[in-house]
Enzyme design. Structure first.
Site, PDB file in Angstrom:
ATOM      1  N   ARG A  50       1.121  -0.781  -0.378  1.00 52.64           N
ATOM      2  CA  ARG A  50       0.158  -0.015  -0.428  1.00 52.64           C
ATOM      3  C   ARG A  50       0.853   1.076  -0.013  1.00 52.64           C
ATOM      4  O   ARG A  50       1.034   2.111  -0.903  1.00 52.64           O
ATOM      5  CB  ARG A  50      -1.315   0.323   1.254  1.00 52.64           C
ATOM      6  CG  ARG A  50      -1.606   1.467   1.180  1.00 52.64           C
ATOM      7  CD  ARG A  50      -2.961   1.526   1.948  1.00 52.64           C
ATOM      8  NE  ARG A  50      -2.590   0.584   2.754  1.00 52.64           N
ATOM      9  CZ  ARG A  50      -2.302   0.719   4.687  1.00 52.64           C
ATOM     10  NH1 ARG A  50      -1.442   1.908   4.791  1.00 52.64           N
ATOM     11  NH2 ARG A  50      -2.288  -0.048   5.279  1.00 52.64           N
ATOM     12  N   TYR A 102     -16.167  16.691 -15.723  1.00 53.16           N
ATOM     13  CA  TYR A 102     -16.965  15.783 -15.767  1.00 53.16           C
ATOM     14  C   TYR A 102     -17.732  15.497 -14.734  1.00 53.16           C
ATOM     15  O   TYR A 102     -17.835  15.571 -13.233  1.00 53.16           O
ATOM     16  CB  TYR A 102     -15.522  14.620 -15.307  1.00 53.16           C
ATOM     17  CG  TYR A 102     -15.806  13.551 -15.576  1.00 53.16           C
ATOM     18  CD1 TYR A 102     -15.636  12.812 -16.693  1.00 53.16           C
ATOM     19  CD2 TYR A 102     -15.543  12.832 -13.993  1.00 53.16           C
ATOM     20  CE1 TYR A 102     -16.070  11.267 -16.678  1.00 53.16           C
ATOM     21  CE2 TYR A 102     -15.792  11.228 -14.496  1.00 53.16           C
ATOM     22  CZ  TYR A 102     -16.123  10.756 -15.380  1.00 53.16           C
ATOM     23  OH  TYR A 102     -16.646   9.149 -15.016  1.00 53.16           O
ATOM     24  N   ASP A 174      -7.361  19.198 -13.896  1.00 54.71           N
ATOM     25  CA  ASP A 174      -7.802  17.554 -14.288  1.00 54.71           C
ATOM     26  C   ASP A 174      -7.215  17.944 -15.643  1.00 54.71           C
ATOM     27  O   ASP A 174      -7.806  18.386 -16.944  1.00 54.71           O
ATOM     28  CB  ASP A 174      -9.276  17.493 -13.852  1.00 54.71           C
ATOM     29  CG  ASP A 174      -9.618  16.143 -14.645  1.00 54.71           C
ATOM     30  OD1 ASP A 174      -8.873  15.687 -16.140  1.00 54.71           O
ATOM     31  OD2 ASP A 174     -10.629  15.622 -14.265  1.00 54.71           O
ATOM     32  N   LYS A 199      -7.944   7.070 -19.354  1.00 54.77           N
ATOM     33  CA  LYS A 199      -7.935   6.948 -20.322  1.00 54.77           C
ATOM     34  C   LYS A 199      -7.186   7.183 -21.824  1.00 54.77           C
ATOM     35  O   LYS A 199      -6.351   6.340 -21.682  1.00 54.77           O
ATOM     36  CB  LYS A 199      -8.565   8.859 -20.251  1.00 54.77           C
ATOM     37  CG  LYS A 199      -9.909   8.554 -19.574  1.00 54.77           C
ATOM     38  CD  LYS A 199     -11.083   8.289 -19.591  1.00 54.77           C
ATOM     39  CE  LYS A 199     -12.011   7.625 -18.494  1.00 54.77           C
ATOM     40  NZ  LYS A 199     -11.842   8.726 -18.104  1.00 54.77           N
TER      41      LYS A 199
HETATM   42  C1  LIG Z   1     -12.169   9.611 -16.753  1.00 54.21           C
HETATM   43  C2  LIG Z   1     -12.547  10.780 -15.867  1.00 54.21           C
HETATM   44  C3  LIG Z   1     -12.213  10.870 -14.476  1.00 54.21           C
HETATM   45  C4  LIG Z   1     -12.746   9.684 -13.697  1.00 54.21           C
HETATM   46  O1  LIG Z   1     -11.768   8.968 -13.855  1.00 54.21           O
HETATM   47  P1  LIG Z   1     -11.382   7.246 -13.388  1.00 54.21           P
HETATM   48  O2  LIG Z   1     -10.754   6.981 -13.646  1.00 54.21           O
HETATM   49  O3  LIG Z   1     -13.229   6.946 -14.453  1.00 54.21           O
HETATM   50  O4  LIG Z   1     -12.051   7.126 -11.772  1.00 54.21           O
HETATM   51  C5  LIG Z   1     -12.145  12.659 -13.908  1.00 54.21           C
HETATM   52  N1  LIG Z   1     -11.916  13.206 -15.054  1.00 54.21           N
HETATM   53  C6  LIG Z   1     -12.967  13.102 -16.478  1.00 54.21           C
HETATM   54  C7  LIG Z   1     -12.371  14.041 -17.816  1.00 54.21           C
HETATM   55  C8  LIG Z   1     -12.581  11.736 -16.534  1.00 54.21           C
HETATM   56  O5  LIG Z   1     -12.910  12.074 -18.354  1.00 54.21           O
END
Ligand SMILES: *Cc1c(COP(=O)(O)O)cnc(C)c1O
Length: 383
Positions: A50, A102, A174, A199
């Site tokens: 962890r 998001y 983000d 992503k």
């Molecule tokens: C998918 C996404 C998230 C969340 O990420 P996860 O890996 O699904 O928890 C946050 N911000 C954006 C812009 C995203 O596309």
């Protein structure tokens, strides 16, 4: 030498070295929870997975390198990474965020952290004055997502960072939609850059993982503490897959951008299309900012078909054959989504429509297939 590398070399070599045991070029998947000690506390830097794991650490060094940061932390998902950032706050603290965030981020803010006494203000950040107006003496953090999902609004990271610095407020960005290939928020003044590595970074729709990168040592200490204390860490297999994905990030992104640009222009001249949202168009409201802070315009775009409604838009996405109807984005394969019924279903209709997420909106994550096949698919579905 490695610090001075260009981005396209950092994706492959940044923070990487052959494994110490046998010289393995890719770090082994250290599928272990614990590590043998010779005497209490006598270990080789790893006690419990962890806290630290060699595969995760290799990934974290890569993440730091590609985001031009010093310290990186990997999490079990993008939302787990965000959750760790929000745990820097205390009851009474306030956050200013974008109004077309998001959906999962909006849910985390309003359904979890509001109950812990943190207040969120959602403003249209395309105009930086709105950010300034929402900052007050309790504001501790500004949360930026750019380009935004799914409206492809562009927020001026540098301008927001100047505002944050003069108000002693943390700026978290983000960077999921752009990826560090296109945009590097730390270089634009952000304190923390967050990714859903699920992503573009991992890039193959086969893993859920999140990351944080910062250059601030004291922030890094607190984030590292939270990562270990809350424990939302990714496993070694997922860390390995993400590291493997990052090695081709630059070549994938180049094609994502080329294909999306071609599709954006195709849709813009299509007689049945009402509106295309893509930051590469000169008439995009913040095109000049996109040009200044991004090196390309990314693989995401959204559009509205003339006279479309909830049902007819669903019909279009159902007719697509090469574009898979699915949540998520950033993988090698093209995906189509209907935000109103999918990614943004958790946001109340009045609120999502205020920011443009209408029933007729369709979002595309343009993959790296042959663009002629993608256009042919859109052609038959739009009719
Ligand atoms: C998918 C996404 C998230 C969340 O990420 P996860 O890996 O699904 O928890 C946050 N911000 C954006 C812009 C995203 O596309």
């Amino acid at each position: 030498m490695k610090d001075k590398m260009h981005f396209n070399s950092k994706t492959i070599h940044g923070g990487q070295e052959p494994d110490k045991a046998y010289g393995a070029v890719m770090p082994p998947i250290y599928q272990t929870s614990t590590y043998a000690q010779t005497t209490p506390g006598g270990h080789k830097g790893f006690e419990y997975s962890r806290t630290h794991n060699p595969t995760r650490q290799a990934l974290e060094r890569s993440l730091a390198s590609i985001e031009a940061g010093e310290f990186a932390f990997a999490f079990g998902s993008g939302l787990a990474a965000m959750d760790a950032v929000l745990k820097l706050l205390k009851p009474g603290d306030e956050v200013v965020s974008t109004d077309d965030l998001y959906g999962g981020s909006y849910r985390l803010f309003t359904k979890i952290f509001e109950d812990f006494g943190i207040r969120f203000h959602f403003v249209n950040m395309s105009n930086v004055d709105n950010v300034e107006a929402a900052i007050n003496k309790n504001t501790r953090m500004v949360w930026v997502e750019t380009p935004t999902n799914p409206m492809m609004n562009v927020i001026d990271i540098k301008a927001v960072s100047v505002l944050c610095k003069s108000n002693d407020v943390l700026l978290a960005v983000d960077n999921t939609f752009a990826s560090p290939y296109i945009q590097q928020p730390l270089n634009l003044g952000a304190d923390i850059v967050m990714h859903s590595a699920t992503k573009y970074l991992a890039g193959h729709s086969d893993v859920i993982l999140g990351s944080l990168v910062t250059n601030d040592k004291s922030l890094a200490e607190r984030l590292g503490f939270i990562q270990n204390a809350s424990g939302a860490v990714p496993g070694p297999m997922d860390s390995f897959l993400t590291l493997r994905g990052i090695k081709t990030l630059h070549v994938r992104m180049q094609r994502h951008c080329e294909n999306a640009a071609e599709i954006a222009h195709y849709l813009k001249t299509h007689p049945k299309i009402e509106k295309v949202y893509w930051p590469g168009f000169e008439d995009h409201p913040n095109h000049h900012i996109a040009k200044a802070q991004m090196s390309d315009f990314g693989g995401m775009l959204s559009f509205i078909t003339k006279g479309a409604n909830y049902e007819s838009s669903i019909q279009i996405v159902e007719k697509l054959k090469l574009f898979t109807l699915a949540e998520s984005l950033g993988g090698v394969e093209s995906l189509a989504g209907h935000p109103a019924s999918m990614t943004h279903a958790s946001i109340p209709k009045e609120i999502r429509e205020q920011s443009g997420v209408v029933d007729a909106l369709i979002r595309l994550s343009v993959g790296i297939e042959d663009v002629r096949d993608l256009i042919a698919d859109l052609d038959q579905a739009i009719g």
